[in-house]
Design a protein around this motif. Structure first.
Motif, short mmCIF file in Angstrom:
data_model
loop_
_atom_site.label_atom_id
_atom_site.label_comp_id
_atom_site.label_asym_id
_atom_site.label_seq_id
_atom_site.Cartn_x
_atom_site.Cartn_y
_atom_site.Cartn_z
N PRO A 1 5.34 38.99 46.74
CA PRO A 1 6.26 39.06 45.88
C PRO A 1 5.81 39.89 44.68
O PRO A 1 6.66 40.85 44.27
CB PRO A 1 7.00 37.78 45.61
N VAL A 2 4.98 39.66 44.24
CA VAL A 2 4.21 40.52 43.02
C VAL A 2 3.85 41.74 43.41
O VAL A 2 4.02 42.81 42.75
CB VAL A 2 2.87 39.69 42.58
N ARG B 1 6.86 43.70 43.72
CA ARG B 1 7.54 44.15 42.26
C ARG B 1 6.86 45.28 41.62
O ARG B 1 7.26 46.44 41.20
CB ARG B 1 7.21 42.93 41.37
N GLU B 2 5.64 45.37 42.11
CA GLU B 2 4.57 46.56 41.53
C GLU B 2 4.92 47.87 42.42
O GLU B 2 4.72 48.85 41.84
CB GLU B 2 3.12 46.28 41.68
N PHE B 3 5.03 47.67 43.76
CA PHE B 3 5.36 48.73 44.74
C PHE B 3 6.65 49.54 44.21
O PHE B 3 6.80 50.63 44.13
CB PHE B 3 5.66 48.15 46.10
N ARG C 1 7.84 49.95 41.43
CA ARG C 1 7.50 50.76 40.16
C ARG C 1 6.99 52.19 40.30
O ARG C 1 6.84 52.96 39.54
CB ARG C 1 6.74 49.69 39.22
N ILE C 2 6.50 51.97 41.54
CA ILE C 2 5.65 53.38 41.81
C ILE C 2 6.59 54.42 42.01
O ILE C 2 6.24 55.60 41.62
CB ILE C 2 4.80 53.19 43.10
N VAL D 1 7.99 55.41 45.11
CA VAL D 1 7.95 56.06 46.57
C VAL D 1 9.21 55.64 47.37
O VAL D 1 9.70 54.34 47.09
CB VAL D 1 6.69 56.03 47.40
N SER E 1 -2.45 41.59 44.05
CA SER E 1 -1.18 42.09 44.67
C SER E 1 -1.08 43.62 44.18
O SER E 1 -0.41 44.46 44.79
CB SER E 1 -0.13 41.44 43.81
N THR E 2 -1.64 43.95 42.97
CA THR E 2 -1.33 45.53 42.45
C THR E 2 -1.90 46.38 43.40
O THR E 2 -1.56 47.30 43.55
CB THR E 2 -1.89 45.57 40.79
N ASP E 3 -3.29 46.05 43.51
CA ASP E 3 -4.10 46.86 44.67
C ASP E 3 -3.16 47.04 45.97
O ASP E 3 -3.17 48.15 46.51
CB ASP E 3 -5.35 46.29 44.88
N ALA F 1 0.05 46.69 46.24
CA ALA F 1 1.01 47.72 46.20
C ALA F 1 0.72 48.94 46.22
O ALA F 1 1.35 49.90 47.07
CB ALA F 1 1.69 47.26 44.85
N ALA F 2 -0.28 49.35 45.53
CA ALA F 2 -0.88 50.87 45.53
C ALA F 2 -1.17 51.30 47.03
O ALA F 2 -0.83 52.37 47.33
CB ALA F 2 -2.13 51.18 44.68
N THR G 1 0.26 54.20 49.28
CA THR G 1 -0.49 55.51 49.18
C THR G 1 -1.66 55.47 50.84
O THR G 1 -2.01 56.40 51.18
CB THR G 1 -1.51 55.80 48.22
N GLU H 1 -4.38 53.99 50.77
CA GLU H 1 -5.71 54.25 50.13
C GLU H 1 -5.99 52.91 49.27
O GLU H 1 -5.33 52.53 48.78
CB GLU H 1 -6.01 55.58 49.57
#
Lengths: 166, 421
Positions: free
Chosen positions: B40-41, B44-46, B48-49, B51, B141-143, B145-146, B150, B152
């Motif tokens: 879930p976290v 949320r971050e995904f 914001r990106i 894509v 979670s933020t890693d 999401a990135a 991507t 990567e």
């Protein structure tokens, strides 16, 4: 930006279950998490911590789980920074990714006492103990991580990259 | 210059011939994993990106295993957030309750992690897959999401610690859990901080895949970035009916550099118990003294595999759980559960007076299905005995292997299988 505040002191190996117990992980609302931050390590902490104050701890801070709820809870509780002798690696990454300032300094971790007044100059990694009139140097932040901080965290960094088609 | 297996996998995924410890690299991932707490976290971050798609819907695994079957309304909302994301992006490897398992038991079983892979997961025990000769590490979670956007991840190439275990003279009740607890007891919970641990030696070659998965799983409890085993014929046999894409065996060069080398003798290792409140507080079974227990838990991503259940059943067969103890047994996946049923192990457990549960992380992290009250003590085959990990901050957890947990459940105190008459 200079970080300034009173120190809270914790020991070695403060784990992510101590920072935010899993019984509260049925939410990711930062404000709710903040209300339980470090409560199993010090029940008074979430009640008494004030914005801008600084956590000072021993080695291996944030060991255990990968839960980003841990740095989120600390950030949402208004803490200005975490200073520790060393950090567990996932916590270290997470803190940078979400923009929680952290500083690695075994000397500061050893010398700073509870309630000492602390000032941190993040750009130079200098930690000042205004109560004891001492200065400590934090480990340098790798240049890539400085880029992350400058971009405002990993998501902003990636968003920029995606936008530029890199 | 020689490279370690970890360095070779990282180099291959960074499009490089060579990498060195300390370098920061951007690496391509083969699989990204999240669960009902971390997804879930990440979602949320995904969002914001900005894509429109995930990088590859076939290379993301989402497993609702922590607070599932949903333990309360909030958990149900979190599980739904992940389910809806999986549907929206057509995520192939989403595993619903009833078809799921504890993520680190499930993914190897389903052939989703293979030798030579680079895997990241928003769960600290993602390092489990090192057992298959993959580079696998936990991230936040933020890693994640990135990575979902991507494909990567940025990584610092870790130094490697080599751990050699010699000998084939096994104490009958010693397994992977005891080897890893023994190591953590020697080097401490930050003994491998930021580093890779490479396991090798005759003992390791003789160790089963389930035993290797248990060992790699707890590399994080020594602070390690990853734990890794050179794949061999055992790995190949394990993958025979599981792998559905090509994979690559890497091994360390003879002249590879290690920052530290530890060498241990299997003959010195008896079953281990980690006392509260850190996995490094290990004692050999013969020195545990008298510690009465209220609960025993057998399961988790550490010890919820078929061999673990067989070891427990071997001790429990024809015996009864002590009247003062609740024994909770949780097979790691539906497939393991069914296998245990077919082999008659579930019958042994129920006859003994144990509660058997559908797969869930549940009690391991104090979520549900076996929370401890103030002052209670549990022996558990899980991986962490931190303050409050399984419930009340004044409860206690003693980590052990499944046979010791089963024997302790029978006797109502920490005990070895040899003590059970």
């Amino acid at each position: 930006m200079i970080i300034r505040g009173r120190a809270w002191k914790f020991g070695d190996d403060v784990d992510t279950d101590a920072i935010i117990p899993a019984r509260y992980l049925n939410t990711s609302d930062p404000a709710e998490l903040a209300g339980h931050c470090l409560e199993d390590a010090d029940p008074d902490f979430p009640k008494e911590v004030k914005p801008g104050e600084i956590i000072v701890a021993g080695k291996n801070f944030g060991c255990g789980s990968s839960r980003e709820h841990a740095p989120l809870a600390i950030k949402a509780a208004g803490l200005g920074a975490v200073v520790a002798a060393s950090f567990a690696r996932i916590f270290y990454r997470n803190a940078f990714n979400i923009g929680l300032p952290i500083f690695e300094s075994p000397e500061a971790a050893e010398r700073i006492r509870k309630d000492d007044q602390i000032k941190i100059d993040p750009d130079h990694g200098r930690i000042y103990n205004l109560t004891l009139n001492e200065e400590y140097q934090a480990t340098a932040i790798p240049s890539f991580m400085q880029e992350l901080l400058a971009a405002g965290g990993l998501i902003n960094y990636v968003r920029q990259k995606v936008k530029n088609g890199v | 210059m020689g490279m370690t297996i970890t360095e070779k996998i990282l180099a291959a995924h960074a499009g490089r011939n060579e990498v060195q410890p300390g370098e920061l690299i951007n690496a391509r991932i083969d699989l990204a994993l999240a669960n009902d707490i971390t997804a879930p976290v990440a979602i949320r971050e995904f969002n914001r990106i900005g894509v429109e798609q995930v990088f590859d819907r076939n290379r993301i695994a989402l497993v609702p295993d922590h607070f599932t079957p949903n333990k309360d309304i909030k958990s149900a909302e979190q599980a739904r957030t992940m389910r809806e994301f999986a549907r929206r992006f057509g995520i192939t490897h989403y595993f619903e309750v009833g078809r799921m398992g504890i993520e680190h038991c499930l993914l190897p079983q389903e052939g989703l992690v293979l030798p030579g892979d680079l895997v990241i997961g928003a769960d600290s025990h993602t390092c489990t897959y090192g057992a298959l000769g993959a580079f696998a590490t936990g991230v936040g979670s933020t890693d994640l999401a990135a990575a979902m956007a991507t494909g990567e991840v940025w990584l610092r190439v870790p130094e490697t610690i080599k751990v050699i275990i010699n000998g084939t003279n096994w104490n009958k009740w010693v397994g992977g859990k005891d080897l890893i607890l023994y190591l953590i007891g020697k080097i401490g919970v930050d003994g491998a901080l930021y580093k890779a641990i490479e396991f090798t030696g005759e003992t390791i070659s003789a160790l089963s895949m389930d035993g290797r998965l248990t060992m790699a799983n707890m590399a994080i409890e020594a602070g390690a970035k990853n734990g890794i085993f050179a794949p061999d014929e055992k790995t190949r046999a394990y993958l025979e009916r599981r792998a559905r894409r090509p994979y690559k065996f890497y091994s360390s060069d003879e002249e590879a550099c290690y920052c530290e080398v530890y060498e241990f003798d299997l003959g010195d290792i008896e079953p281990q118990v980690a006392f509260p409140h850190l996995p490094e507080n290990t004692r050999p079974l013969s020195e545990v003294g008298t510690v009465s227990i209220d609960q025993a838990v057998i399961g988790s991503c550490t010890n919820g595999r078929i061999e673990d259940l067989r070891a427990a059943a071997q001790v429990l067969r024809g015996r009864k759980v002590n009247s003062n103890v609740r024994l909770i047994i949780i097979p790691g996946t539906q497939e393991i559960y069914l296998q245990a049923l077919t082999e008659g192990l579930i019958e042994v457990f129920i006859e003994a007076g144990a509660a058997v549960s559908t797969p869930t992380c549940g009690p391991c992290l104090g979520g549900h299905m076996g929370i401890l009250a103030k002052g209670e003590k549990a022996v558990s085959t899980t991986n962490r005995n931190f303050v409050g990990r399984m419930g009340h901050p004044e409860s206690e957890i003693y980590l052990s292997n499944p046979a010791v947990a089963a024997a302790s459940a029978i006797l109502g105190r920490l005990a070895g299988p040899e003590e059970v008459k």
